[in-house]
Design an enzyme around this catalytic site. Structure first.
Site, PDB file in Angstrom:
ATOM      1  N   ILE A  14      32.435  36.370  70.539  1.00 38.65           N
ATOM      2  CA  ILE A  14      32.708  35.549  69.345  1.00 38.65           C
ATOM      3  C   ILE A  14      31.779  34.345  69.300  1.00 38.65           C
ATOM      4  O   ILE A  14      31.641  33.613  70.278  1.00 38.65           O
ATOM      5  CB  ILE A  14      34.204  35.128  69.278  1.00 38.65           C
ATOM      6  CG1 ILE A  14      34.462  34.233  68.053  1.00 38.65           C
ATOM      7  CG2 ILE A  14      34.681  34.451  70.556  1.00 38.65           C
ATOM      8  CD1 ILE A  14      35.939  34.061  67.719  1.00 38.65           C
ATOM      9  N   GLY A  16      30.666  30.628  67.446  1.00 41.25           N
ATOM     10  CA  GLY A  16      31.382  29.502  66.837  1.00 41.25           C
ATOM     11  C   GLY A  16      32.754  29.311  67.445  1.00 41.25           C
ATOM     12  O   GLY A  16      33.718  28.960  66.750  1.00 41.25           O
ATOM     13  N   ALA A  17      32.843  29.520  68.760  1.00 44.87           N
ATOM     14  CA  ALA A  17      34.159  29.451  69.423  1.00 44.87           C
ATOM     15  C   ALA A  17      34.447  28.072  70.005  1.00 44.87           C
ATOM     16  O   ALA A  17      35.452  27.901  70.691  1.00 44.87           O
ATOM     17  CB  ALA A  17      34.236  30.509  70.522  1.00 44.87           C
ATOM     18  N   SER A  19      34.982  25.357  68.205  1.00 45.86           N
ATOM     19  CA  SER A  19      35.693  24.484  67.259  1.00 45.86           C
ATOM     20  C   SER A  19      36.465  25.325  66.249  1.00 45.86           C
ATOM     21  O   SER A  19      36.165  26.509  66.051  1.00 45.86           O
ATOM     22  CB  SER A  19      34.658  23.602  66.548  1.00 45.86           C
ATOM     23  OG  SER A  19      35.258  22.823  65.541  1.00 45.86           O
ATOM     24  N   TYR A 167      25.967  26.963  50.271  1.00 47.90           N
ATOM     25  CA  TYR A 167      26.999  27.484  51.174  1.00 47.90           C
ATOM     26  C   TYR A 167      27.653  28.737  50.554  1.00 47.90           C
ATOM     27  O   TYR A 167      27.800  29.770  51.228  1.00 47.90           O
ATOM     28  CB  TYR A 167      28.051  26.409  51.441  1.00 47.90           C
ATOM     29  CG  TYR A 167      29.204  26.908  52.284  1.00 47.90           C
ATOM     30  CD1 TYR A 167      29.033  27.209  53.637  1.00 47.90           C
ATOM     31  CD2 TYR A 167      30.466  27.107  51.723  1.00 47.90           C
ATOM     32  CE1 TYR A 167      30.084  27.683  54.404  1.00 47.90           C
ATOM     33  CE2 TYR A 167      31.521  27.588  52.487  1.00 47.90           C
ATOM     34  CZ  TYR A 167      31.328  27.869  53.828  1.00 47.90           C
ATOM     35  OH  TYR A 167      32.369  28.367  54.587  1.00 47.90           O
TER      36      TYR A 167
HETATM   37  N1  LIG Z   1      37.302  25.600  57.353  1.00 47.68           N
HETATM   38  C1  LIG Z   1      37.453  26.287  56.223  1.00 47.68           C
HETATM   39  O1  LIG Z   1      38.242  25.916  55.323  1.00 47.68           O
HETATM   40  C2  LIG Z   1      36.675  27.555  56.024  1.00 47.68           C
HETATM   41  C3  LIG Z   1      36.916  28.300  54.844  1.00 47.68           C
HETATM   42  C4  LIG Z   1      36.224  29.482  54.651  1.00 47.68           C
HETATM   43  C5  LIG Z   1      35.316  29.917  55.600  1.00 47.68           C
HETATM   44  N2  LIG Z   1      35.074  29.165  56.718  1.00 47.68           N
HETATM   45  C6  LIG Z   1      34.112  29.683  57.709  1.00 47.68           C
HETATM   46  O2  LIG Z   1      34.727  29.702  58.969  1.00 47.68           O
HETATM   47  C7  LIG Z   1      33.722  29.698  59.997  1.00 47.68           C
HETATM   48  C8  LIG Z   1      34.125  28.706  61.081  1.00 47.68           C
HETATM   49  O3  LIG Z   1      34.128  27.407  60.521  1.00 47.68           O
HETATM   50  P1  LIG Z   1      35.215  26.301  60.901  1.00 47.68           P
HETATM   51  O4  LIG Z   1      35.913  25.948  59.649  1.00 47.68           O
HETATM   52  O5  LIG Z   1      35.990  26.695  62.071  1.00 47.68           O
HETATM   53  O6  LIG Z   1      34.228  25.057  61.212  1.00 47.68           O
HETATM   54  P2  LIG Z   1      33.908  24.250  62.560  1.00 47.68           P
HETATM   55  O7  LIG Z   1      35.155  23.713  63.147  1.00 47.68           O
HETATM   56  O8  LIG Z   1      32.839  23.294  62.162  1.00 47.68           O
HETATM   57  O9  LIG Z   1      33.322  25.363  63.530  1.00 47.68           O
HETATM   58  C9  LIG Z   1      32.032  25.891  63.316  1.00 47.68           C
HETATM   59  C10 LIG Z   1      31.561  26.567  64.575  1.00 47.68           C
HETATM   60  O10 LIG Z   1      30.240  27.096  64.338  1.00 47.68           O
HETATM   61  C11 LIG Z   1      29.369  26.594  65.351  1.00 47.68           C
HETATM   62  N3  LIG Z   1      28.004  26.423  64.880  1.00 47.68           N
HETATM   63  C12 LIG Z   1      27.581  25.765  63.780  1.00 47.68           C
HETATM   64  N4  LIG Z   1      26.232  25.783  63.718  1.00 47.68           N
HETATM   65  C13 LIG Z   1      25.810  26.474  64.807  1.00 47.68           C
HETATM   66  C14 LIG Z   1      24.539  26.817  65.321  1.00 47.68           C
HETATM   67  N5  LIG Z   1      23.407  26.444  64.704  1.00 47.68           N
HETATM   68  N6  LIG Z   1      24.471  27.527  66.460  1.00 47.68           N
HETATM   69  C15 LIG Z   1      25.602  27.890  67.121  1.00 47.68           C
HETATM   70  N7  LIG Z   1      26.830  27.600  66.693  1.00 47.68           N
HETATM   71  C16 LIG Z   1      26.933  26.889  65.543  1.00 47.68           C
HETATM   72  C17 LIG Z   1      29.973  25.251  65.754  1.00 47.68           C
HETATM   73  O11 LIG Z   1      29.471  24.850  67.014  1.00 47.68           O
HETATM   74  P3  LIG Z   1      29.518  23.300  67.481  1.00 47.68           P
HETATM   75  O12 LIG Z   1      30.883  23.106  68.090  1.00 47.68           O
HETATM   76  O13 LIG Z   1      28.417  23.233  68.472  1.00 47.68           O
HETATM   77  O14 LIG Z   1      29.289  22.460  66.274  1.00 47.68           O
HETATM   78  C18 LIG Z   1      31.444  25.602  65.756  1.00 47.68           C
HETATM   79  O15 LIG Z   1      31.818  26.268  66.941  1.00 47.68           O
HETATM   80  C19 LIG Z   1      32.417  29.371  59.287  1.00 47.68           C
HETATM   81  O16 LIG Z   1      31.674  30.559  59.117  1.00 47.68           O
HETATM   82  C20 LIG Z   1      32.864  28.847  57.931  1.00 47.68           C
HETATM   83  O17 LIG Z   1      31.894  29.085  56.939  1.00 47.68           O
HETATM   84  C21 LIG Z   1      35.734  27.989  56.954  1.00 47.68           C
END
Ligand SMILES: NC(=O)c1ccc[n+]([C@@H]2O[C@H](COP(=O)([O-])OP(=O)(O)OC[C@H]3O[C@@H](n4cnc5c(N)ncnc54)[C@H](OP(=O)(O)O)[C@@H]3O)[C@@H](O)[C@H]2O)c1
Length: 286
Positions: A14, A16-17, A19, A167
């Site tokens: 997995i 993005g694990a 956060s 996005y």
């Molecule tokens: N939150 C929402 O409401 C929502 C809604 C729809 C879809 N999503 C999708 O859900 C997924 C997870 O997002 P989240 O909401 O859980 O956000 P988040 O808390 O910001 O987590 C994002 C994760 O992606 C990693 N990441 C970002 N850029 C990266 C890079 N260049 N290389 C490696 N890892 C990277 C981050 O790593 P770091 O810890 O190092 O930053 C983190 O582990 C994303 O694809 C997002 O588009 C979220």
């Protein structure tokens, strides 16, 4: 071919694990007995997350905006494990201003679309050899307003709405990619599906300055918990119910029709060809 019996004992990778949704999913998958590999970009954060898991997990490091990092990660995973049963492309981000990756690709496109495309492509033979196997990609309802800007994939002609338009385009690309991938995987025992997690209170968009962080924090009062946001992801990885389903978009464990733009098969094939070109330059570098 074997029946799917859940993630217990299976190798699950997995991204993005460290956060939010990915972290909540990783915790749950580890509890369920998956042999988990968590991919992070920060050594300290990834180690911290790994140490706090209820079961031992493996870690890998990759900045997914970098194609050479993604290729290195894929080769490392393929060499390290005799089988990979579930690949979860979850990492994602949004950038309020236009930036370029080390490969000269617009950054949101590089992380959200090209990284899943490249990682899945390089691991495809390994996944086929491990069948039954699953590829799951975290998309978003933000795709509903989007079209793929084929004449300006780098966002040079405009990067409006503080990155929100871009996005949405990348999340539309996740669905088109999933559908084109599912067609290519037909009959192999490997499925490809994607999902929308809902509006989830995570670290998402916290990289875009104090004002955006403040807005997101207010929004979090109305958001789901990361555990609830991860529910459909964990279910897609684990459940025998979805064994025969591929190329689908899920919300709250239900298959849902994505936007007309996401169902445009010629756009999906065009995107596939362009994505191959966009990652081809880095192929010779590894
Ligand atoms: N939150 C929402 O409401 C929502 C809604 C729809 C879809 N999503 C999708 O859900 C997924 C997870 O997002 P989240 O909401 O859980 O956000 P988040 O808390 O910001 O987590 C994002 C994760 O992606 C990693 N990441 C970002 N850029 C990266 C890079 N260049 N290389 C490696 N890892 C990277 C981050 O790593 P770091 O810890 O190092 O930053 C983190 O582990 C994303 O694809 C997002 O588009 C979220």
């Amino acid at each position: 071919m074997q029946q799917w019996s859940g993630v217990a004992g299976k190798r699950v990778v997995i991204t993005g694990a460290t956060s939010g949704i990915g972290l909540a999913a990783a915790r749950r998958l580890a509890q369920m007995g998956a042999q988990l590999t968590i991919v992070g970009r920060s050594s300290a954060r990834t180690q911290h997350v790994a140490e706090a898991m209820s079961a031992p997990v493996d870690t890998c490091l990759a900045d997914l905006s970098s194609q050479s990092d993604v290729r290195h990660l894929a080769h490392q995973l393929a060499e390290r494990y005799p089988a990979i049963h579930v690949l979860i492309n979850n990492a994602g981000a949004m950038y309020a201003s236009r930036q370029l990756s080390a490969d000269g690709v617009e950054l949101t496109w590089a992380v959200n679309h090209l990284a899943p495309f490249l990682l899945s492509s390089v691991l495809l033979d390994k996944l086929k050899d491990s069948a039954p196997a699953r590829i799951i990609t975290t998309s978003s309802a933000a795709h509903y307003r989007a079209q793929i800007p084929f004449d300006d994939l780098s966002g040079e002609q405009g990067y409006p709405m503080m990155g929100f338009r871009r996005y949405g385009e990348t999340k539309l690309a996740n669905i088109l990619f999933t559908r084109a991938l599912a067609r290519r995987l037909s009959g192999t025992g490997v499925t490809a599906n994607c999902f929308h997690p809902g509006f989830v209170g995570t670290g998402f968009n916290h990289n875009n300055g104090w004002l955006m962080r403040a807005i997101m924090s207010v929004g979090h009062m109305f958001a789901r918990s990361p555990e609830r946001g991860a529910d459909t992801l964990v279910w897609l990885a684990d459940s025998p119910e979805v064994s025969g389903i591929s190329g689908a978009y899920f919300v709250d464990r239900r298959e849902v029709r994505p936007s007309p733009a996401a169902r445009d098969e010629s756009a999906a094939e065009r995107l596939w060809r362009i994505s191959e070109e966009q990652v081809s330059a880095s192929a010779t570098a590894v």
